[in-house]
Write a protein that holds these residues in place. Structure first.
Motif, PDB file in Angstrom:
ATOM      1  N   ALA A  83       3.421 -49.506  26.229  1.00 42.05           N
ATOM      2  CA  ALA A  83       3.563 -51.017  26.721  1.00 42.05           C
ATOM      3  C   ALA A  83       5.119 -51.010  27.149  1.00 42.05           C
ATOM      4  O   ALA A  83       5.343 -51.810  28.030  1.00 42.05           O
ATOM      5  N   ALA A  84       5.699 -50.460  26.521  1.00 50.18           N
ATOM      6  CA  ALA A  84       7.466 -50.607  26.829  1.00 50.18           C
ATOM      7  C   ALA A  84       7.590 -49.948  28.151  1.00 50.18           C
ATOM      8  O   ALA A  84       8.540 -50.482  28.852  1.00 50.18           O
ATOM      9  N   ASP A  85       7.206 -48.931  28.360  1.00 48.45           N
ATOM     10  CA  ASP A  85       7.508 -48.274  29.354  1.00 48.45           C
ATOM     11  C   ASP A  85       6.872 -48.892  30.829  1.00 48.45           C
ATOM     12  O   ASP A  85       7.273 -48.752  31.915  1.00 48.45           O
ATOM     13  N   LEU A  86       5.864 -49.599  30.250  1.00 49.98           N
ATOM     14  CA  LEU A  86       5.086 -50.473  31.511  1.00 49.98           C
ATOM     15  C   LEU A  86       5.559 -51.969  31.644  1.00 49.98           C
ATOM     16  O   LEU A  86       5.241 -52.923  32.322  1.00 49.98           O
ATOM     17  N   ASN A  87       6.746 -52.247  30.910  1.00 50.26           N
ATOM     18  CA  ASN A  87       7.443 -53.494  30.574  1.00 50.26           C
ATOM     19  C   ASN A  87       6.364 -54.786  30.406  1.00 50.26           C
ATOM     20  O   ASN A  87       6.580 -55.780  30.950  1.00 50.26           O
ATOM     21  N   VAL A  88       5.456 -54.365  29.553  1.00 51.08           N
ATOM     22  CA  VAL A  88       4.494 -55.350  28.826  1.00 51.08           C
ATOM     23  C   VAL A  88       5.112 -56.438  27.944  1.00 51.08           C
ATOM     24  O   VAL A  88       5.837 -55.900  26.769  1.00 51.08           O
ATOM     25  N   ALA A  89       4.977 -57.509  28.278  1.00 53.12           N
ATOM     26  CA  ALA A  89       5.447 -58.609  27.490  1.00 53.12           C
ATOM     27  C   ALA A  89       4.342 -59.037  26.422  1.00 53.12           C
ATOM     28  O   ALA A  89       3.249 -58.894  26.675  1.00 53.12           O
ATOM     29  N   PHE A  90       4.673 -58.992  25.059  1.00 54.83           N
ATOM     30  CA  PHE A  90       3.622 -59.312  23.971  1.00 54.83           C
ATOM     31  C   PHE A  90       4.081 -60.286  22.653  1.00 54.83           C
ATOM     32  O   PHE A  90       5.169 -60.091  22.525  1.00 54.83           O
ATOM     33  N   ARG A  91       3.209 -60.907  22.301  1.00 54.60           N
ATOM     34  CA  ARG A  91       3.325 -61.487  20.958  1.00 54.60           C
ATOM     35  C   ARG A  91       2.427 -60.750  19.907  1.00 54.60           C
ATOM     36  O   ARG A  91       1.125 -60.649  20.432  1.00 54.60           O
ATOM     37  N   THR A  92       2.671 -60.770  18.847  1.00 57.19           N
ATOM     38  CA  THR A  92       1.780 -60.328  17.821  1.00 57.19           C
ATOM     39  C   THR A  92       1.055 -61.154  17.273  1.00 57.19           C
ATOM     40  O   THR A  92       1.397 -62.625  17.427  1.00 57.19           O
ATOM     41  N   ASP A  93       0.006 -60.858  16.565  1.00 58.44           N
ATOM     42  CA  ASP A  93      -0.984 -61.934  15.829  1.00 58.44           C
ATOM     43  C   ASP A  93      -0.023 -62.827  14.820  1.00 58.44           C
ATOM     44  O   ASP A  93      -0.332 -63.799  14.816  1.00 58.44           O
ATOM     45  N   GLU A  94       0.832 -61.966  14.154  1.00 57.92           N
ATOM     46  CA  GLU A  94       1.815 -62.809  13.155  1.00 57.92           C
ATOM     47  C   GLU A  94       2.776 -63.859  14.054  1.00 57.92           C
ATOM     48  O   GLU A  94       2.997 -64.860  13.223  1.00 57.92           O
ATOM     49  N   GLU A  95       2.920 -63.543  15.256  1.00 57.63           N
ATOM     50  CA  GLU A  95       3.977 -64.484  15.957  1.00 57.63           C
ATOM     51  C   GLU A  95       3.024 -65.602  16.635  1.00 57.63           C
ATOM     52  O   GLU A  95       3.622 -66.233  17.526  1.00 57.63           O
ATOM     53  N   SER A  96       1.724 -65.430  16.308  1.00 60.74           N
ATOM     54  CA  SER A  96       0.591 -66.551  17.104  1.00 60.74           C
ATOM     55  C   SER A  96      -0.073 -67.333  16.238  1.00 60.74           C
ATOM     56  O   SER A  96      -1.223 -67.521  16.714  1.00 60.74           O
ATOM     57  N   GLN A  97       0.413 -67.668  15.254  1.00 58.46           N
ATOM     58  CA  GLN A  97      -0.148 -68.474  14.374  1.00 58.46           C
ATOM     59  C   GLN A  97      -0.110 -69.908  14.712  1.00 58.46           C
ATOM     60  O   GLN A  97       0.609 -70.225  15.683  1.00 58.46           O
ATOM     61  N   GLU A  98      -0.633 -71.060  14.171  1.00 62.41           N
ATOM     62  CA  GLU A  98      -0.798 -72.480  14.547  1.00 62.41           C
ATOM     63  C   GLU A  98       0.708 -72.809  14.579  1.00 62.41           C
ATOM     64  O   GLU A  98       0.888 -73.759  15.436  1.00 62.41           O
ATOM     65  N   ARG A  99       1.369 -72.609  13.494  1.00 61.00           N
ATOM     66  CA  ARG A  99       2.824 -73.037  13.448  1.00 61.00           C
ATOM     67  C   ARG A  99       3.731 -72.479  14.471  1.00 61.00           C
ATOM     68  O   ARG A  99       4.937 -73.006  14.920  1.00 61.00           O
ATOM     69  N   HIS A 100       3.296 -71.377  15.404  1.00 62.67           N
ATOM     70  CA  HIS A 100       4.087 -70.857  16.506  1.00 62.67           C
ATOM     71  C   HIS A 100       3.453 -71.507  17.756  1.00 62.67           C
ATOM     72  O   HIS A 100       3.744 -70.900  18.862  1.00 62.67           O
TER      73      HIS A 100
END
Length: 325
Positions: free
Chosen positions: A205-222
């Motif tokens: 993913a890093a080699d392909l420049n993929v942007a992402f958010r984890t499940d922990e970073e994607s809760q309702e408070r976020h």
């Protein structure tokens, strides 16, 4: 049988039936709207991809081939505005494990839908669906001189390298094809489970420049941060391919999937993302995958998938109408 929508050989669309409260537009539901207009009327076009071969090859639990029928049943009685045009182009079937031919047939069907001015909504099937969907969009001509962005709502990167296609390889395959057509692979994921992706996949993913958010970073408070992430990604591109793997949501909400999630992204966050993408005016393709009815409870996952398809359909149709003035 030749579909009246795509002009391709697909299994015929089912007969849609559902709740009837009365005659007229005020009582309109999905089952009233589907195929009510001429095939030449631009609108939303559903097409099923009856495949769990990619899941089998990936060591998952099969059953996603029955997903399209379950989503249609859950959609049928949902209320629908009077002006929404909906077509059902039937199903592409994967026969005797021949996923490669299935991908060819799905690509041909999606290409026909896009060229006819429809927004394809592909009902999977395992996540191998996304590769066939993408190929149809990429070969339709609408990407000529335009940048494609793929937004995946998923617990997994699905960037595995393998000798043949599986439900874990579609975006690595797409990356190779994007490079082959001289385009920049522009891919983002919301919902990544760190415990479900190896170091090798994270490195890819890093080699392909993929942007992402984890499940922990994607809760309702976020939610505000997540929607900002999606908006910034959408701003980079001209056309969006939205792909939803239902296993991005917690098993408590979506038990009927090929690989249930222990944490997941709440359905409310997923719906907000999907609505934002649909209303952006850039959505060119949507697929929803990995519904496995054999493991569903009280049809909860199918109902959730149908609610999201409904949200995307209404938002995208309104955006297209605004664009036409």
């Amino acid at each position: 049988m030749t579909s009246r929508i795509t002009g391709r050989d697909t299994a015929p669309a089912p007969v849609w039936t559902g709740r009837v409260d009365g005659p007229g537009a005020d009582h309109r539901r999905w089952h009233n709207a589907v195929n009510a207009e001429s095939p030449d009327s631009p609108g939303l076009a559903l097409i099923g991809f009856r495949s769990d071969e990619g899941v089998r090859r990936n060591g998952g639990r099969p059953g996603a081939a029955d997903g399209p029928a379950a989503i249609r049943r859950a959609l049928a009685s949902k209320a629908l505005g009077a002006d929404l045009v909906v077509h059902d182009a039937g199903d592409v079937n994967v026969v005797d494990g021949d996923l490669e031919t299935g991908h060819e047939n799905l690509a041909a069907a999606v290409r026909s839908l896009v060229r006819a001015g429809h927004l394809p909504i592909v009902l999977g099937g395992g996540h191998e669906t996304a590769y066939g969907s993408y190929r149809g969009l990429a070969s339709s001509g609408v990407l000529d001189g335009r940048r494609l962005g793929i937004l995946n709502l998923d617990a997994h990167f699905d960037l595995r390298q393998a000798d043949r296609a599986t439900s874990g390889t579609p975006f690595r395959q797409i990356a190779d094809l994007e490079q082959g057509r001289g385009a920049t692979f522009t891919y983002a994921v919301v919902g990544i489970s760190e415990s479900s992706n190896t170091t090798a996949l994270v490195r890819t993913a890093a080699d392909l420049n993929v942007a992402f958010r984890t499940d922990e970073e994607s809760q309702e408070r976020h939610l505000d941060d997540v929607l900002d992430f999606v908006a910034r990604f959408a701003d980079q591109v001209d056309v969006l391919h939205l792909t939803l793997d239902l296993d991005v949501m917690p098993a408590s909400a979506a038990p009927g999937v090929s690989a249930p999630a222990a944490l997941g992204v709440p359905p409310t966050v997923v719906i907000e993302i999907c609505q934002a993408v649909a209303e952006s005016g850039k959505l060119g393709l949507f697929d929803v995958v990995e519904l496995n009815p054999a493991y569903d409870r009280d049809h909860a996952t199918a109902a959730l998938a149908a609610r999201i398809v409904h949200t995307v359909s209404v938002g995208a149709f309104r955006a297209r109408r605004r664009a036409r003035g």
